[in-house]
Design a protein around this motif. Structure first.
Motif, PDB file in Angstrom:
ATOM      1  N   GLU A   1       0.589  -1.485   0.113  1.00  0.00           N
ATOM      2  CA  GLU A   1      -0.108  -0.008  -0.166  1.00  0.00           C
ATOM      3  C   GLU A   1       0.989   1.156   0.207  1.00  0.00           C
ATOM      4  O   GLU A   1       0.179   2.575  -0.792  1.00  0.00           O
ATOM      5  N   GLU A   2       1.724   0.920   1.267  1.00  0.00           N
ATOM      6  CA  GLU A   2       2.972   2.358   0.456  1.00  0.00           C
ATOM      7  C   GLU A   2       3.361   2.703  -0.859  1.00  0.00           C
ATOM      8  O   GLU A   2       3.548   3.794  -0.752  1.00  0.00           O
ATOM      9  N   LEU A   3       4.087   1.404  -1.531  1.00  0.00           N
ATOM     10  CA  LEU A   3       4.380   1.219  -2.353  1.00  0.00           C
ATOM     11  C   LEU A   3       3.792   1.965  -3.227  1.00  0.00           C
ATOM     12  O   LEU A   3       3.920   3.481  -4.175  1.00  0.00           O
ATOM     13  N   ARG A   4       2.255   1.482  -3.231  1.00  0.00           N
ATOM     14  CA  ARG A   4       1.031   1.888  -4.132  1.00  0.00           C
ATOM     15  C   ARG A   4       1.084   3.839  -4.225  1.00  0.00           C
ATOM     16  O   ARG A   4       1.188   4.183  -5.303  1.00  0.00           O
ATOM     17  N   ALA A   5       1.311   4.368  -2.901  1.00  0.00           N
ATOM     18  CA  ALA A   5       0.724   5.508  -2.977  1.00  0.00           C
ATOM     19  C   ALA A   5       2.413   6.022  -3.656  1.00  0.00           C
ATOM     20  O   ALA A   5       1.943   7.448  -3.761  1.00  0.00           O
ATOM     21  N   ARG A   6       3.128   5.676  -3.119  1.00  0.00           N
ATOM     22  CA  ARG A   6       4.859   6.723  -3.671  1.00  0.00           C
ATOM     23  C   ARG A   6       4.685   6.547  -5.160  1.00  0.00           C
ATOM     24  O   ARG A   6       5.046   7.178  -5.792  1.00  0.00           O
ATOM     25  N   LEU A   7       4.585   5.497  -6.122  1.00  0.00           N
ATOM     26  CA  LEU A   7       3.784   5.566  -7.622  1.00  0.00           C
ATOM     27  C   LEU A   7       2.491   6.039  -8.005  1.00  0.00           C
ATOM     28  O   LEU A   7       2.085   6.164  -9.170  1.00  0.00           O
ATOM     29  N   ALA A   8       2.478   6.897  -7.791  1.00  0.00           N
ATOM     30  CA  ALA A   8       0.648   6.994  -7.738  1.00  0.00           C
ATOM     31  C   ALA A   8       1.182   8.720  -8.399  1.00  0.00           C
ATOM     32  O   ALA A   8       0.210   8.133  -9.763  1.00  0.00           O
ATOM     33  N   GLY A   9       1.901   8.599  -8.410  1.00  0.00           N
ATOM     34  CA  GLY A   9       2.199  10.005  -9.773  1.00  0.00           C
ATOM     35  C   GLY A   9       2.759   9.782 -10.865  1.00  0.00           C
ATOM     36  O   GLY A   9       2.911  10.333 -12.650  1.00  0.00           O
ATOM     37  N   VAL A  10       2.754   8.457 -11.326  1.00  0.00           N
ATOM     38  CA  VAL A  10       3.355   7.281 -12.323  1.00  0.00           C
ATOM     39  C   VAL A  10       2.734   7.688 -13.707  1.00  0.00           C
ATOM     40  O   VAL A  10       0.775   6.705 -13.687  1.00  0.00           O
ATOM     41  N   ARG A  11       3.101   8.292 -15.065  1.00  0.00           N
ATOM     42  CA  ARG A  11       1.972   8.532 -15.906  1.00  0.00           C
ATOM     43  C   ARG A  11       2.563   7.444 -16.790  1.00  0.00           C
ATOM     44  O   ARG A  11       2.928   7.635 -17.965  1.00  0.00           O
ATOM     45  N   PRO A  12       1.618   6.463 -17.319  1.00  0.00           N
ATOM     46  CA  PRO A  12       2.425   5.153 -18.061  1.00  0.00           C
ATOM     47  C   PRO A  12       2.332   5.620 -19.219  1.00  0.00           C
ATOM     48  O   PRO A  12       0.502   6.280 -19.736  1.00  0.00           O
ATOM     49  N   ARG A  13       1.848   5.342 -20.756  1.00  0.00           N
ATOM     50  CA  ARG A  13       1.516   5.555 -21.752  1.00  0.00           C
ATOM     51  C   ARG A  13       1.834   4.163 -23.314  1.00  0.00           C
ATOM     52  O   ARG A  13       2.478   3.873 -23.028  1.00  0.00           O
ATOM     53  N   PRO A  14       1.317   4.786 -23.756  1.00  0.00           N
ATOM     54  CA  PRO A  14       1.026   3.743 -25.303  1.00  0.00           C
ATOM     55  C   PRO A  14       2.613   3.185 -25.635  1.00  0.00           C
ATOM     56  O   PRO A  14       3.536   4.310 -26.013  1.00  0.00           O
ATOM     57  N   GLU A  15       2.233   1.751 -25.365  1.00  0.00           N
ATOM     58  CA  GLU A  15       3.947   1.526 -26.062  1.00  0.00           C
ATOM     59  C   GLU A  15       4.085   1.624 -27.424  1.00  0.00           C
ATOM     60  O   GLU A  15       3.413   2.052 -28.165  1.00  0.00           O
ATOM     61  N   ARG A  16       5.413   2.433 -28.024  1.00  0.00           N
ATOM     62  CA  ARG A  16       6.192   2.102 -29.145  1.00  0.00           C
ATOM     63  C   ARG A  16       6.146   1.089 -29.693  1.00  0.00           C
ATOM     64  O   ARG A  16       7.016   0.748 -30.734  1.00  0.00           O
ATOM     65  N   VAL A  17       7.089   0.584 -28.364  1.00  0.00           N
ATOM     66  CA  VAL A  17       7.363  -1.422 -29.033  1.00  0.00           C
ATOM     67  C   VAL A  17       6.667  -1.801 -28.263  1.00  0.00           C
ATOM     68  O   VAL A  17       6.345  -2.536 -27.121  1.00  0.00           O
ATOM     69  N   PRO A  18       6.431  -3.265 -29.139  1.00  0.00           N
ATOM     70  CA  PRO A  18       5.587  -4.814 -28.206  1.00  0.00           C
ATOM     71  C   PRO A  18       6.403  -5.109 -26.435  1.00  0.00           C
ATOM     72  O   PRO A  18       7.464  -5.174 -27.151  1.00  0.00           O
ATOM     73  N   LEU A  19       5.546  -4.730 -25.510  1.00  0.00           N
ATOM     74  CA  LEU A  19       6.375  -5.422 -24.279  1.00  0.00           C
ATOM     75  C   LEU A  19       4.936  -6.304 -23.876  1.00  0.00           C
ATOM     76  O   LEU A  19       4.594  -6.194 -23.817  1.00  0.00           O
ATOM     77  N   VAL A  20       6.835  -6.994 -23.470  1.00  0.00           N
ATOM     78  CA  VAL A  20       5.529  -8.694 -23.284  1.00  0.00           C
ATOM     79  C   VAL A  20       5.945  -8.789 -21.416  1.00  0.00           C
ATOM     80  O   VAL A  20       6.843  -8.204 -21.179  1.00  0.00           O
ATOM     81  N   SER A  21       4.791  -8.516 -20.712  1.00  0.00           N
ATOM     82  CA  SER A  21       4.940  -8.600 -19.353  1.00  0.00           C
ATOM     83  C   SER A  21       5.600 -10.184 -18.803  1.00  0.00           C
ATOM     84  O   SER A  21       4.543 -10.999 -19.280  1.00  0.00           O
ATOM     85  N   THR A  22       6.034  -9.569 -17.815  1.00  0.00           N
ATOM     86  CA  THR A  22       6.595 -11.223 -17.257  1.00  0.00           C
ATOM     87  C   THR A  22       5.967 -10.813 -15.673  1.00  0.00           C
ATOM     88  O   THR A  22       5.619 -11.609 -15.164  1.00  0.00           O
ATOM     89  N   VAL A  23       4.577  -9.744 -15.505  1.00  0.00           N
ATOM     90  CA  VAL A  23       3.813 -10.576 -14.692  1.00  0.00           C
ATOM     91  C   VAL A  23       2.782 -10.852 -14.830  1.00  0.00           C
ATOM     92  O   VAL A  23       2.657 -11.725 -14.158  1.00  0.00           O
ATOM     93  N   THR A  24       2.501 -11.287 -15.669  1.00  0.00           N
ATOM     94  CA  THR A  24       0.822 -11.836 -16.779  1.00  0.00           C
ATOM     95  C   THR A  24       1.361 -13.399 -17.778  1.00  0.00           C
ATOM     96  O   THR A  24       0.533 -13.921 -17.672  1.00  0.00           O
ATOM     97  N   GLY A  25       3.516 -12.023 -18.447  1.00  0.00           N
ATOM     98  CA  GLY A  25       3.078 -13.501 -19.367  1.00  0.00           C
ATOM     99  C   GLY A  25       3.352 -13.393 -20.527  1.00  0.00           C
ATOM    100  O   GLY A  25       3.367 -14.251 -21.376  1.00  0.00           O
ATOM    101  N   ARG A  26       2.019 -12.286 -21.293  1.00  0.00           N
ATOM    102  CA  ARG A  26       1.486 -11.957 -22.313  1.00  0.00           C
ATOM    103  C   ARG A  26       1.704 -10.614 -22.827  1.00  0.00           C
ATOM    104  O   ARG A  26       2.550  -9.927 -21.916  1.00  0.00           O
ATOM    105  N   ASP A  27       1.186 -10.310 -24.188  1.00  0.00           N
ATOM    106  CA  ASP A  27       1.786  -9.237 -24.209  1.00  0.00           C
ATOM    107  C   ASP A  27       0.725  -8.108 -23.117  1.00  0.00           C
ATOM    108  O   ASP A  27      -0.717  -8.375 -23.208  1.00  0.00           O
ATOM    109  N   LEU A  28       1.011  -6.747 -23.519  1.00  0.00           N
ATOM    110  CA  LEU A  28       0.443  -6.384 -22.038  1.00  0.00           C
ATOM    111  C   LEU A  28       0.550  -4.460 -22.665  1.00  0.00           C
ATOM    112  O   LEU A  28       1.677  -4.064 -23.364  1.00  0.00           O
ATOM    113  N   ALA A  29      -0.639  -4.239 -23.387  1.00  0.00           N
ATOM    114  CA  ALA A  29      -0.696  -2.302 -23.099  1.00  0.00           C
ATOM    115  C   ALA A  29       0.013  -1.434 -22.473  1.00  0.00           C
ATOM    116  O   ALA A  29      -0.013  -1.792 -21.553  1.00  0.00           O
ATOM    117  N   GLY A  30       1.007  -0.577 -23.001  1.00  0.00           N
ATOM    118  CA  GLY A  30       1.703   0.629 -22.254  1.00  0.00           C
ATOM    119  C   GLY A  30       0.487   0.867 -19.956  1.00  0.00           C
ATOM    120  O   GLY A  30       1.456   0.908 -19.597  1.00  0.00           O
TER     121      GLY A  30
END
Length: 347
Positions: free
Chosen positions: A225-254
């Motif tokens: 919870e503390e880490l989530r609060a500290r990262l609340a300002g992160v603003r991800p953008r659409p990917e310009r290069v395909p990204l495969v997540s190792t949290v989900t194991g599959r392609d993931l939209a930015g």
């Protein structure tokens, strides 16, 4: 010795040949760091220096110490996770920029553990400021767990880890599904030592990782919870290069790589094999590890072998070896250029 120009290092037809190179960039995690890992490239590559200095600005602002001093010192506190996390990710971001300045563009990116932060930046999902914010906060959070955990690499499939962890009474977990044959365990140090003794008696290769924390397991849960609060300002953008997540194991939209995602990246198991299998199934057969020293190369090769797919896994740097030689040898393996087609280098 050499130094690359700050301008485009290649022009005309020579450059176009390199721009056709499109391996998968694989960014590795903890364990690839070594003392003095950035010294030679800072002296000899203008591109690398420029990007690492930009990372240094972000690290200084957040943590109050010099990234440049850490990556060039013969003795540096790289065993401290608060230091090693931003140092590794910054090195990887700068290495990727150097490869791209030579015309080697990624067909896709994937990251192992903290390497996923560098992958997200290279994919265009995280700005440099957001990427360094994420990794500095992750390192700071993990520093609070120092001494409570340990990790080990085990030559046993993920599917067989249940019988090992069941003996630990809830004190051990499989945390990295590395390849068909390799798994990383994490948990309380005494429980891990006991499990490793049992495994070795069974003929299983098992070795401790140099770590005083246990990432990607329930030990991280009190920090979520503390880490989530500290990262609340992160603003991800659409990917310009395909990204495969190792949290989900599959392609993931930015845009899905928000604060909650980076909490999961630190606290949930790393599905590296699933991510690599996704890329191999999509037809990728050339992988380039972006790290100060090879850490996941043999895991990628294992996944290619299991899929019965021919392919190549190349590296950027090796501990203690002159990086210019390693980089140019890998470039030749990627493209097989004649000697007069390599990037313009100067003393």
């Amino acid at each position: 010795m050499w130094r690359t120009s700050g301008k485009s290092p290649m022009v005309g037809e020579r450059a176009s040949a390199f721009r056709r190179l499109r391996p998968v960039f694989v960014f590795s995690g903890q364990g690839s760091q070594w003392a003095g890992m950035g010294r030679a490239l800072l002296e000899r590559s203008t591109v690398f220096e420029m990007v690492l200095r930009a990372c240094d600005v972000q690290v200084r602002r957040r943590l109050g110490w010099s990234l440049l001093d850490v990556v060039t010192a013969r003795e540096a506190p790289l065993g401290d996770i608060e230091v090693s996390c931003p140092a590794i990710v910054s090195m990887e971001i700068a290495l990727a920029a150097l490869w791209r300045s030579w015309g080697v563009e990624p067909a896709a990116v994937v990251g192992h553990s903290i390497g996923e932060v560098a992958a997200a930046h290279v994919a265009g999902v995280l700005s440099l400021e957001d990427a360094l914010h994420v990794i500095c906060e992750q390192g700071r959070a993990m520093g609070r767990l120092r001494g409570r955990g340990a990790m080990a690499v085990v030559s046993q499939p993920w599917e067989r880890m249940g019988e090992v962890t069941a003996l630990s009474e809830g004190k051990l977990w499989p945390v990295i599904h590395a390849s068909p044959e390799w798994t990383v365990l994490a948990g309380e140090p005494e429980a891990l030592d006991g499990a490793l003794e049992v495994l070795r008696e069974r003929g299983v290769v098992a070795r401790r990782v140099d770590s005083e924390v246990a990432a990607h397991c329930p030990q991280v849960n009190p920090l979520r919870e503390e880490l989530r609060a500290r990262l609340a300002g992160v603003r991800p953008r659409p990917e310009r290069v395909p990204l495969v997540s190792t949290v989900t194991g599959r392609d993931l939209a930015g845009p899905r790589l928000d604060a909650d995602y980076w909490v999961r990246n630190l606290s949930e198991p790393v599905l590296l094999r699933e991510g690599l299998d996704t890329l191999i199934t999509e037809g990728h057969d050339t992988f380039l590890e972006i790290s100060p020293h090879p850490l996941v190369k043999h895991w990628v090769e294992s996944c290619l072998d299991a899929a019965e797919r021919p392919g190549r896994v190349l590296v950027s740097m090796r501990r203690g070896r002159e990086p210019g030689q390693e980089l140019l040898e890998t470039l030749r393996l990627l493209s097989r250029p004649s000697l007069d087609a390599v990037p313009a280098l100067r003393p």
